[in-house]
Design a protein around this motif. Structure first.
Motif, PDB file in Angstrom:
ATOM      1  N   SER A  83       2.606 -16.672   2.838  1.00  0.00           N
ATOM      2  CA  SER A  83       3.803 -16.537   3.671  1.00  0.00           C
ATOM      3  C   SER A  83       4.306 -15.112   3.795  1.00  0.00           C
ATOM      4  N   ILE A  84       3.810 -14.211   2.926  1.00  0.00           N
ATOM      5  CA  ILE A  84       4.290 -12.833   2.963  1.00  0.00           C
ATOM      6  C   ILE A  84       3.615 -12.080   4.104  1.00  0.00           C
ATOM      7  N   LYS A  85       4.396 -11.471   4.946  1.00  0.00           N
ATOM      8  CA  LYS A  85       3.838 -10.722   6.077  1.00  0.00           C
ATOM      9  C   LYS A  85       3.784  -9.246   5.754  1.00  0.00           C
ATOM     10  N   PRO A  86       2.741  -8.538   6.188  1.00  0.00           N
ATOM     11  CA  PRO A  86       2.660  -7.112   5.928  1.00  0.00           C
ATOM     12  C   PRO A  86       3.721  -6.355   6.699  1.00  0.00           C
ATOM     13  N   GLU A  87       4.025  -5.152   6.206  1.00  0.00           N
ATOM     14  CA  GLU A  87       4.984  -4.289   6.891  1.00  0.00           C
ATOM     15  C   GLU A  87       4.497  -4.010   8.302  1.00  0.00           C
ATOM     16  N   LYS A  88       5.400  -3.972   9.264  1.00  0.00           N
ATOM     17  CA  LYS A  88       5.005  -3.672  10.637  1.00  0.00           C
ATOM     18  C   LYS A  88       4.363  -2.299  10.714  1.00  0.00           C
ATOM     19  N   GLU A  89       3.293  -2.205  11.475  1.00  0.00           N
ATOM     20  CA  GLU A  89       2.568  -0.945  11.546  1.00  0.00           C
ATOM     21  C   GLU A  89       3.426   0.181  12.090  1.00  0.00           C
ATOM     22  N   GLU A  90       4.377  -0.150  12.980  1.00  0.00           N
ATOM     23  CA  GLU A  90       5.190   0.923  13.542  1.00  0.00           C
ATOM     24  C   GLU A  90       6.135   1.520  12.512  1.00  0.00           C
ATOM     25  N   ASP A  91       6.357   0.808  11.384  1.00  0.00           N
ATOM     26  CA  ASP A  91       7.230   1.325  10.333  1.00  0.00           C
ATOM     27  C   ASP A  91       6.474   2.231   9.367  1.00  0.00           C
ATOM     28  N   LEU A  92       5.144   2.299   9.518  1.00  0.00           N
ATOM     29  CA  LEU A  92       4.338   3.091   8.606  1.00  0.00           C
ATOM     30  C   LEU A  92       4.043   4.464   9.184  1.00  0.00           C
ATOM     31  N   PRO A  93       3.879   5.485   8.326  1.00  0.00           N
ATOM     32  CA  PRO A  93       3.537   6.818   8.814  1.00  0.00           C
ATOM     33  C   PRO A  93       2.240   6.790   9.602  1.00  0.00           C
ATOM     34  N   THR A  94       2.202   7.482  10.717  1.00  0.00           N
ATOM     35  CA  THR A  94       1.028   7.431  11.599  1.00  0.00           C
ATOM     36  C   THR A  94      -0.167   8.145  11.006  1.00  0.00           C
ATOM     37  N   ASN A  95       0.053   9.011  10.012  1.00  0.00           N
ATOM     38  CA  ASN A  95      -1.077   9.756   9.457  1.00  0.00           C
ATOM     39  C   ASN A  95      -1.783   8.980   8.345  1.00  0.00           C
ATOM     40  N   TYR A  96      -1.328   7.755   8.069  1.00  0.00           N
ATOM     41  CA  TYR A  96      -1.968   6.954   7.039  1.00  0.00           C
ATOM     42  C   TYR A  96      -2.830   5.884   7.699  1.00  0.00           C
ATOM     43  N   GLN A  97      -4.122   6.163   7.804  1.00  0.00           N
ATOM     44  CA  GLN A  97      -5.071   5.231   8.405  1.00  0.00           C
ATOM     45  C   GLN A  97      -6.150   4.884   7.395  1.00  0.00           C
ATOM     46  N   LEU A  98      -6.647   3.662   7.447  1.00  0.00           N
ATOM     47  CA  LEU A  98      -7.687   3.242   6.528  1.00  0.00           C
ATOM     48  C   LEU A  98      -9.005   3.912   6.865  1.00  0.00           C
ATOM     49  N   ASN A  99      -9.618   4.499   5.869  1.00  0.00           N
ATOM     50  CA  ASN A  99     -10.922   5.135   6.037  1.00  0.00           C
ATOM     51  C   ASN A  99     -12.001   4.068   5.989  1.00  0.00           C
ATOM     52  N   ALA A 100     -12.903   4.076   6.970  1.00  0.00           N
ATOM     53  CA  ALA A 100     -13.925   3.037   7.052  1.00  0.00           C
ATOM     54  C   ALA A 100     -15.136   3.329   6.173  1.00  0.00           C
ATOM     55  N   THR A 101     -15.107   4.417   5.404  1.00  0.00           N
ATOM     56  CA  THR A 101     -16.241   4.773   4.561  1.00  0.00           C
ATOM     57  C   THR A 101     -16.488   3.706   3.510  1.00  0.00           C
ATOM     58  N   PRO A 102     -17.728   3.218   3.366  1.00  0.00           N
ATOM     59  CA  PRO A 102     -18.014   2.267   2.292  1.00  0.00           C
ATOM     60  C   PRO A 102     -17.652   2.876   0.944  1.00  0.00           C
ATOM     61  N   MET A 103     -16.959   2.109   0.120  1.00  0.00           N
ATOM     62  CA  MET A 103     -16.510   2.630  -1.158  1.00  0.00           C
ATOM     63  C   MET A 103     -17.595   2.474  -2.214  1.00  0.00           C
ATOM     64  N   THR A 104     -17.742   3.483  -3.064  1.00  0.00           N
ATOM     65  CA  THR A 104     -18.720   3.433  -4.144  1.00  0.00           C
ATOM     66  C   THR A 104     -18.280   4.367  -5.250  1.00  0.00           C
ATOM     67  N   ASN A 105     -18.637   4.028  -6.474  1.00  0.00           N
ATOM     68  CA  ASN A 105     -18.390   4.905  -7.621  1.00  0.00           C
ATOM     69  C   ASN A 105     -19.655   5.603  -8.063  1.00  0.00           C
ATOM     70  N   CYS A 106     -20.749   5.374  -7.367  1.00  0.00           N
ATOM     71  CA  CYS A 106     -22.067   5.927  -7.717  1.00  0.00           C
ATOM     72  C   CYS A 106     -22.270   7.271  -7.019  1.00  0.00           C
ATOM     73  N   GLU A 107     -22.588   8.307  -7.787  1.00  0.00           N
ATOM     74  CA  GLU A 107     -22.771   9.648  -7.215  1.00  0.00           C
ATOM     75  C   GLU A 107     -23.913   9.673  -6.209  1.00  0.00           C
ATOM     76  N   LYS A 108     -24.982   8.946  -6.499  1.00  0.00           N
ATOM     77  CA  LYS A 108     -26.112   8.919  -5.574  1.00  0.00           C
ATOM     78  C   LYS A 108     -25.697   8.333  -4.229  1.00  0.00           C
TER      79      LYS A 108
END
Length: 452
Positions: A124-149
């Motif tokens: 039931s919890i709704k996320p904050e409206k996108e217009e209320d968020l800073p425009t410079n905060y965008q999700l990076n689509a880079t696959p996440m990994t902790n492996c240096e290789k």
């Protein structure tokens, strides 16, 4: 009779940290510069990061790498009051996060304490409206990994995405070759165009040819009277991903070579060449050089495809990603099947040391089975026999029988591991909770290499 407490209980910082690590909620503490100064161990479950990998980092640095979205910190710094929003981590955990500002006498933020708990079945919890968020905060689509290789591979992908060279991704089955191809397309200049995938091993030769190159009206018995566009033509201006390229018949390899060299092809039954501008990304789990030597794969096509070669490591060579991936799939299947399963530390330890011959795909399949078949907590006895019978004892568990020898063995191993990870006596000292002077001495003793 109640005995009156004569003096307050003294709790050291280390004791307090240990207590907070037992919290089921994630706890972050940030300073006035939005830098993380404390986080408990739950962060590994949510982001695949250990506390020592987070402390000292700025909130924006972690956010821009895509560990979570949206970010609550800019909101609380702006409003200077308690804020609660729904957040999603890159592993797929849905969190109800509350940030509480601690103000000084000048009504300025001195610290921010955030606590997060998994929403799980609460929808039931709704996320904050996108217009209320800073425009410079965008999700990076880079696959996440902790492996240096893997991090180095992703850096290469960022470079090659800017050009149109053909790419050959090689790696064992289940290592994520298709995911990487999709990522390269999404960060390329062709990202707003079509991305198509075809598995060359899944179709017989005649059907594969018609799927790739299309055919004209009446090209063969049973053909559509209107003809059919092939994937090459449909993917014009975009990217075509040829999975299992090693299974492509030799006759089709010649036609594919023409596409790469001349940017044109002839549909089945056609008399006029068609121009096409498409980027080719190919993938295989076979040894193409060996196939070339056996005349099973065209040498000229191999070198055309192999302009940029990416070798994806198997999961057993990137163990740092096993636990984050496990949680990623746990969140995924909990959500899919509307479950609320958790996994025991005992299972996580076994997962870490299992060789995963089927790589990421096998881990995903195992987690789906466990979410469906286990009770509320996934325990060791829920694991398939295939895993339990094939976990090799690790050398690190084989300790000498003499106490002094065992202590020396463990001490040496901890120092070597810490130094390999940090390459810094200061960080080794912090990691092992010893003085830097002692850390330098132990590094010289066990690693044969002093910090520069």
């Amino acid at each position: 009779m109640i005995t009156e407490i004569q003096s307050p209980l003294d709790i050291t910082v280390e004791t307090l940290k240990k207590i907070l690590d037992y919290s089921s909620d994630e706890i972050f503490v940030l300073d006035a510069q939005q830098r993380v100064i404390y986080v408990n161990s739950v962060c590994e479950k949510h982001y695949g990061l250990k506390p020592e990998d987070v402390v000292g980092k700025y909130n924006s640095e972690l956010y821009e790498k895509g560990y979570w979205k949206p970010s609550i910190v800019p909101i609380v710094f702006k409003e200077k009051k308690t804020v609660t929003i729904k957040m999603t981590t890159y592993l797929g955990a849905e969190l109800l996060t509350t940030a509480v500002p601690i103000l000084n006498d000048q009504n300025e933020i001195e610290f921010v304490v955030t606590t997060s708990q998994e929403l799980q079945n609460y929808k039931s919890i709704k996320p904050e409206k996108e217009e209320d968020l800073p425009t410079n905060y965008q999700l990076n689509a880079t696959p996440m990994t902790n492996c240096e290789k893997m991090k180095n591979i992703l850096k290469v992908c960022e470079k090659i995405a800017k050009v149109d060279s053909t790419i050959l991704i090689q790696g064992e089955s289940g290592t994520g070759k298709g995911v990487l191809a999709d990522y390269i397309h999404n960060i390329s200049k062709r990202s707003n165009k079509t991305f198509l995938k075809i598995n060359c091993a899944a179709l017989p030769e005649d059907l594969l040819e018609s799927e790739l190159f299309g055919y004209t009206e009446g090209a063969f018995t049973g053909a559509s009277k209107y003809g059919k566009k092939g994937l090459l033509e449909i993917a014009d201006q975009g990217t075509l991903f040829l999975d299992e390229i090693g299974e492509m018949p030799l006759s089709l390899q010649a036609k594919l070579l023409q596409v790469i060299q001349e940017k044109q092809f002839l549909p089945i039954g056609g008399h006029k060449m068609k121009k096409v501008d498409v980027r080719i990304i190919a993938a295989t789990n076979r040894d193409l050089i060996d196939m070339v030597g056996k005349n099973q794969f065209r040498e000229d096509l191999f070198y055309r495809l192999n302009i940029i070669d990416i070798q994806l490591p198997p999961l057993r060579e990137r163990r740092e990603d096993i636990i984050p991936l496990t949680y990623n799939f746990l969140y995924k299947f909990n959500k899919k099947y509307e479950m609320n399963k958790i996994i025991s530390q005992e299972c996580l330890d076994l997962f870490y040391w299992y060789s995963w011959p089927g790589n990421i795909r096998q881990l995903e399949n195992v987690m789906e089975r466990l979410v469906v078949t286990s009770d509320s907590i996934i325990q060791q006895n829920d694991l398939p026999d295939l895993i339990l019978k094939n976990i090799k004892p690790q050398a690190q568990y084989s300790l000498p029988s003499e106490l002094d020898e065992a202590i020396e063995h463990v001490k040496k191993k901890l120092v070597i591991q810490a130094y390999k990870k940090h390459k810094s006596s200061r960080r080794v000292a912090k990691d092992l909770n010893i003085s830097q002077t002692r850390a330098v001495k132990l590094i010289n003793q066990y690693c044969g290499d002093q910090e520069e």
